[in-house]
Write a protein that holds these residues in place. Structure first.
Motif, PDB file in Angstrom:
ATOM      1  N   GLY A   1      15.422  70.254  59.598  1.00 16.33           N
ATOM      2  CA  GLY A   1      15.144  68.867  59.253  1.00 16.33           C
ATOM      3  C   GLY A   1      14.610  68.060  60.421  1.00 16.33           C
ATOM      4  O   GLY A   1      14.183  68.599  61.443  1.00 16.33           O
ATOM      5  N   GLU A   2      14.647  66.740  60.235  1.00 20.61           N
ATOM      6  CA  GLU A   2      14.074  65.816  61.222  1.00 20.61           C
ATOM      7  C   GLU A   2      15.129  65.316  62.209  1.00 20.61           C
ATOM      8  O   GLU A   2      16.240  64.961  61.818  1.00 20.61           O
ATOM      9  CB  GLU A   2      13.463  64.612  60.498  1.00 20.61           C
ATOM     10  N   TRP A   3      14.752  65.304  63.474  1.00 20.83           N
ATOM     11  CA  TRP A   3      15.572  64.790  64.562  1.00 20.83           C
ATOM     12  C   TRP A   3      14.831  63.614  65.187  1.00 20.83           C
ATOM     13  O   TRP A   3      13.667  63.748  65.542  1.00 20.83           O
ATOM     14  CB  TRP A   3      15.791  65.860  65.621  1.00 20.83           C
ATOM     15  N   LYS A   4      15.496  62.471  65.318  1.00 24.57           N
ATOM     16  CA  LYS A   4      14.888  61.298  65.940  1.00 24.57           C
ATOM     17  C   LYS A   4      15.473  61.134  67.326  1.00 24.57           C
ATOM     18  O   LYS A   4      16.671  61.328  67.532  1.00 24.57           O
ATOM     19  CB  LYS A   4      15.160  60.041  65.119  1.00 24.57           C
ATOM     20  N   GLY A   5      14.604  60.770  68.282  1.00 27.38           N
ATOM     21  CA  GLY A   5      15.105  60.629  69.637  1.00 27.38           C
ATOM     22  C   GLY A   5      14.210  59.827  70.539  1.00 27.38           C
ATOM     23  O   GLY A   5      13.260  59.160  70.099  1.00 27.38           O
TER      24      GLY A   5
ATOM     25  N   PHE B   1      10.881  56.222  75.478  1.00 23.49           N
ATOM     26  CA  PHE B   1       9.712  56.600  74.702  1.00 23.49           C
ATOM     27  C   PHE B   1      10.179  57.363  73.462  1.00 23.49           C
ATOM     28  O   PHE B   1      10.905  58.346  73.593  1.00 23.49           O
ATOM     29  CB  PHE B   1       8.777  57.479  75.545  1.00 23.49           C
ATOM     30  N   PRO B   2       9.781  56.926  72.256  1.00 23.16           N
ATOM     31  CA  PRO B   2      10.236  57.606  71.036  1.00 23.16           C
ATOM     32  C   PRO B   2       9.603  58.986  70.876  1.00 23.16           C
ATOM     33  O   PRO B   2       8.459  59.212  71.274  1.00 23.16           O
ATOM     34  CB  PRO B   2       9.786  56.668  69.914  1.00 23.16           C
ATOM     35  N   ILE B   3      10.373  59.895  70.287  1.00 28.31           N
ATOM     36  CA  ILE B   3       9.901  61.247  69.999  1.00 28.31           C
ATOM     37  C   ILE B   3      10.712  61.774  68.815  1.00 28.31           C
ATOM     38  O   ILE B   3      11.882  61.409  68.643  1.00 28.31           O
ATOM     39  CB  ILE B   3      10.039  62.174  71.232  1.00 28.31           C
ATOM     40  N   LYS B   4      10.086  62.587  67.984  1.00 28.27           N
ATOM     41  CA  LYS B   4      10.770  63.233  66.862  1.00 28.27           C
ATOM     42  C   LYS B   4      10.536  64.731  66.937  1.00 28.27           C
ATOM     43  O   LYS B   4       9.513  65.184  67.447  1.00 28.27           O
ATOM     44  CB  LYS B   4      10.228  62.735  65.516  1.00 28.27           C
TER      45      LYS B   4
ATOM     46  N   ILE C   1      16.432  63.322  77.834  1.00 30.05           N
ATOM     47  CA  ILE C   1      15.937  63.336  76.465  1.00 30.05           C
ATOM     48  C   ILE C   1      17.119  63.475  75.522  1.00 30.05           C
ATOM     49  O   ILE C   1      18.121  64.114  75.857  1.00 30.05           O
ATOM     50  CB  ILE C   1      14.879  64.446  76.263  1.00 30.05           C
ATOM     51  N   TYR C   2      17.010  62.843  74.338  1.00 31.41           N
ATOM     52  CA  TYR C   2      18.138  62.753  73.422  1.00 31.41           C
ATOM     53  C   TYR C   2      17.625  62.693  71.985  1.00 31.41           C
ATOM     54  O   TYR C   2      16.689  61.956  71.691  1.00 31.41           O
ATOM     55  CB  TYR C   2      18.920  61.476  73.756  1.00 31.41           C
ATOM     56  N   PHE C   3      18.229  63.478  71.090  1.00 32.67           N
ATOM     57  CA  PHE C   3      17.880  63.463  69.668  1.00 32.67           C
ATOM     58  C   PHE C   3      19.145  63.371  68.833  1.00 32.67           C
ATOM     59  O   PHE C   3      20.197  63.878  69.243  1.00 32.67           O
ATOM     60  CB  PHE C   3      17.173  64.774  69.266  1.00 32.67           C
ATOM     61  N   THR C   4      19.033  62.759  67.649  1.00 37.68           N
ATOM     62  CA  THR C   4      20.142  62.719  66.708  1.00 37.68           C
ATOM     63  C   THR C   4      19.647  63.147  65.328  1.00 37.68           C
ATOM     64  O   THR C   4      18.474  62.986  64.988  1.00 37.68           O
ATOM     65  CB  THR C   4      20.761  61.306  66.565  1.00 37.68           C
ATOM     66  N   LYS C   5      20.582  63.703  64.560  1.00 35.70           N
ATOM     67  CA  LYS C   5      20.311  64.064  63.171  1.00 35.70           C
ATOM     68  C   LYS C   5      21.576  63.810  62.380  1.00 35.70           C
ATOM     69  O   LYS C   5      22.655  64.264  62.758  1.00 35.70           O
ATOM     70  CB  LYS C   5      19.911  65.538  63.076  1.00 35.70           C
ATOM     71  N   LYS C   6      21.442  63.059  61.289  1.00 32.34           N
ATOM     72  CA  LYS C   6      22.598  62.775  60.444  1.00 32.34           C
ATOM     73  C   LYS C   6      22.960  64.004  59.617  1.00 32.34           C
ATOM     74  O   LYS C   6      22.089  64.777  59.225  1.00 32.34           O
ATOM     75  CB  LYS C   6      22.296  61.599  59.528  1.00 32.34           C
ATOM     76  N   LYS C   7      24.255  64.176  59.371  1.00 33.08           N
ATOM     77  CA  LYS C   7      24.716  65.271  58.509  1.00 33.08           C
ATOM     78  C   LYS C   7      24.270  64.982  57.083  1.00 33.08           C
ATOM     79  O   LYS C   7      24.300  63.845  56.634  1.00 33.08           O
ATOM     80  CB  LYS C   7      26.231  65.407  58.552  1.00 33.08           C
TER      81      LYS C   7
END
Length: 140
Positions: free
Chosen positions: A24-28, A40-43, A131-137
């Motif tokens: 899936g998609e990770w936003k960071g 700086f945004p990255i996915k 760098i950091y990414f999150t993904k909701k369950k």
């Protein structure tokens, strides 16, 4: 023998659930060593194939457009190594530094995080930072 079978079953179920959490998609966002107060945004998008391998893509803002890259990956325990390998869109882009990322996977109540460090493929003198990414369950 029973202990061995249960151990193997546990390992496979752990690996399966871990791989499902990546899809899936990770936003960071990432910071640059030259501009620490700006993020700086990255996915990332992890697409799992039928053979359990992944196609991974990064999406980041270039100077005047969104830059899409394909990525190579390596997993080791809770560590994820990602490397942008090719710019897919746009075909012509100015001043983009492809990144390699050294990340740790963590789980919390609301989802998952991938966090760590990145550096430019050309070398740290061209850029590096956090760098950091999150993904909701996902709820089933």
């Amino acid at each position: 023998m029973r202990f061995f079978f249960l151990s193997i079953l546990f390992i496979f179920s752990f690996l399966h659930s871990w791989s499902q959490s990546l899809s899936g998609e990770w936003k960071g966002s990432f910071t640059d060593d030259q501009n620490l107060d700006k993020e700086f945004p990255i996915k990332l998008y992890f697409q799992q194939d039928k053979d359990s391998s992944y196609n991974i893509y990064s999406y980041s803002k270039g100077i005047d457009t969104i830059v899409v890259c394909s990525m190579a990956y390596t997993f080791s325990g809770d560590s994820v190594f990602l490397q942008e390998k090719e710019i897919l869109k746009p075909k012509k882009v100015n001043a983009v530094c492809l990144q390699k990322m050294f990340l740790k996977l963590k789980s919390n109540k609301s989802g998952y995080t991938l966090e760590g460090n990145w550096e430019c493929l050309l070398g740290r003198s061209y850029g590096y930072g956090k760098i950091y990414f999150t993904k909701k369950k996902t709820v089933k």
